[in-house]
Design a protein around this motif. Structure first.
Motif, PDB file in Angstrom:
ATOM      1  N   LYS A 250      35.380  39.499  36.065  1.00  0.00           N
ATOM      2  CA  LYS A 250      35.101  38.074  36.177  1.00  0.00           C
ATOM      3  C   LYS A 250      36.203  37.326  35.438  1.00  0.00           C
ATOM      4  N   ILE A 251      36.851  36.426  36.154  1.00  0.00           N
ATOM      5  CA  ILE A 251      37.847  35.568  35.511  1.00  0.00           C
ATOM      6  C   ILE A 251      37.406  34.131  35.737  1.00  0.00           C
TER       7      ILE A 251
ATOM      8  N   THR B 290      46.406  31.007  29.700  1.00  0.00           N
ATOM      9  CA  THR B 290      45.344  31.353  30.649  1.00  0.00           C
ATOM     10  C   THR B 290      45.739  32.577  31.482  1.00  0.00           C
ATOM     11  N   GLN B 291      44.743  33.267  32.010  1.00  0.00           N
ATOM     12  CA  GLN B 291      45.019  34.441  32.839  1.00  0.00           C
ATOM     13  C   GLN B 291      45.713  33.976  34.124  1.00  0.00           C
ATOM     14  N   VAL B 292      46.624  34.814  34.585  1.00  0.00           N
ATOM     15  CA  VAL B 292      47.520  34.399  35.674  1.00  0.00           C
ATOM     16  C   VAL B 292      46.751  34.014  36.944  1.00  0.00           C
TER      17      VAL B 292
ATOM     18  N   ARG C 227      34.587  34.013  38.166  1.00  0.00           N
ATOM     19  CA  ARG C 227      34.757  34.368  39.573  1.00  0.00           C
ATOM     20  C   ARG C 227      35.279  35.792  39.737  1.00  0.00           C
ATOM     21  N   SER C 228      34.708  36.501  40.701  1.00  0.00           N
ATOM     22  CA  SER C 228      35.048  37.895  40.916  1.00  0.00           C
ATOM     23  C   SER C 228      36.508  38.065  41.305  1.00  0.00           C
ATOM     24  N   SER C 229      37.148  39.007  40.642  1.00  0.00           N
ATOM     25  CA  SER C 229      38.554  39.263  40.887  1.00  0.00           C
ATOM     26  C   SER C 229      38.736  40.754  41.061  1.00  0.00           C
ATOM     27  N   PHE C 230      39.402  41.149  42.127  1.00  0.00           N
ATOM     28  CA  PHE C 230      39.548  42.562  42.471  1.00  0.00           C
ATOM     29  C   PHE C 230      40.966  43.027  42.181  1.00  0.00           C
TER      30      PHE C 230
END
Length: 267
Positions: free
Chosen positions: A253-254, A153-155, A257-260
């Motif tokens: 989007k991850i 999964t993405q960190v 959910r928005s991720s900056f």
DNA sequence: CTGAGATCCTGTCTGC
DNA sequence: TGCAGACAGGATCTCA
């Protein structure tokens, strides 16, 4: 709404404001939350003494001789301290009145919060599988690396997983990853041990700094007296357009959910 | 088991 | 103005 620093702030304010911890009345105003509020709670709590108020993960826990109340604020939960004859507003869900008439009302627009009475909190399904507290010694580079190394999964998802490490939500995940120069969409297993060390340090740093400033108020978050937190002014990426370095921030989007992040500063 | 998407709910904002 | 659609700080549930 609230992540660890906000819950910590609210919990501390709540604890500090209680002068007579005996419950005079608990009243359900609207039982509909993430789980329906048990209608036996008013009679269970009447006359009981709160022995302790504490935070575990994003939960506020009130301990009694024979059990505990577990409160989660969801996305939009607000606890307000009010007068003896309080005005009831739309989206109010329950009222807790103490022996000295100090009154607390829980309001939750989106109804994602919850309230449970449990006889043994350590066995409760909301508590028993929680991961380590990020500000404790248990949350170490070694601990996180063991969790990361085989995961696809993405960190960002991984550090927001409450069964691994608690209290980190969408804002502080982006902030901590920026601070540790790691892109949020990196696959967990590609994180090196030294990056992992930085990430642990950054999580501790970002969370403790936010607690110091009373949490982050973007929209709904308020502490007991209706005041906002000041950490919003300290955010480096969440909700912003540009990085300190001048680069335009990227929003991905991850898991919906928005991720900056900054493509120049984060690898 | 793992991981991703849908889902609960209401309010606000943007674009047509 | 009206209205549809996207989005919001959470986390459980469902399904591949």
């Amino acid at each position: 709404m609230p992540e660890l620093p906000e819950v910590e702030t609210i919990c501390n304010a709540f604890k500090k404001s209680v002068t007579n911890p005996v419950i005079k009345e608990f009243k359900i105003i609207n039982p509909k939350l993430r789980w329906k509020i048990n209608n036996k709670i008013p009679s269970i709590l009447k006359g009981k003494r709160i022995n302790n108020i504490s935070r575990r993960a994003k939960y506020i826990i009130m301990d009694f001789d024979d059990g505990s109340i577990i409160l989660h604020l969801g996305m939009t939960g607000i606890l307000r301290k009010t007068s003896t004859f309080p005005e009831i507003f739309k989206h109010d869900h329950f009222m807790l009145k103490l022996e000295d008439d100090a009154t607390y009302i829980y309001n939750d627009v989106r109804k994602f919060g919850s309230l449970h009475w449990v006889y043994d909190k350590s066995k409760h399904f909301l508590i028993k599988n929680l991961g380590v507290e990020p500000l404790s010694r248990l949350f170490s580079k070694k601990y996180l690396y063991e969790k990361l190394k085989n995961k696809k999964t993405q960190v960002k998802n991984l550090i927001m997983n409450q069964n691994i490490v608690v209290g980190i939500g969408n804002i502080y995940a982006s902030e901590a990853l920026y601070d540790s120069k790691i892109r949020p969409n990196r696959i967990s297993s590609t994180i090196t041990i030294s990056e992992c060390e930085n990430l642990v340090k950054s999580i501790k740093k970002v969370l403790s700094r936010s607690i110091k400033f009373g949490g982050t108020s973007i929209k709904d978050y308020k502490t007991l007296d209706g005041k906002s937190g000041y950490f919003k002014q300290k955010l480096m990426v969440y909700g912003l357009e540009k990085c300190q370095c001048g680069e335009v921030l990227i929003i991905v989007k991850i898991s919906g959910r928005s991720s900056f992040y900054c493509a120049k500063c984060q690898k």
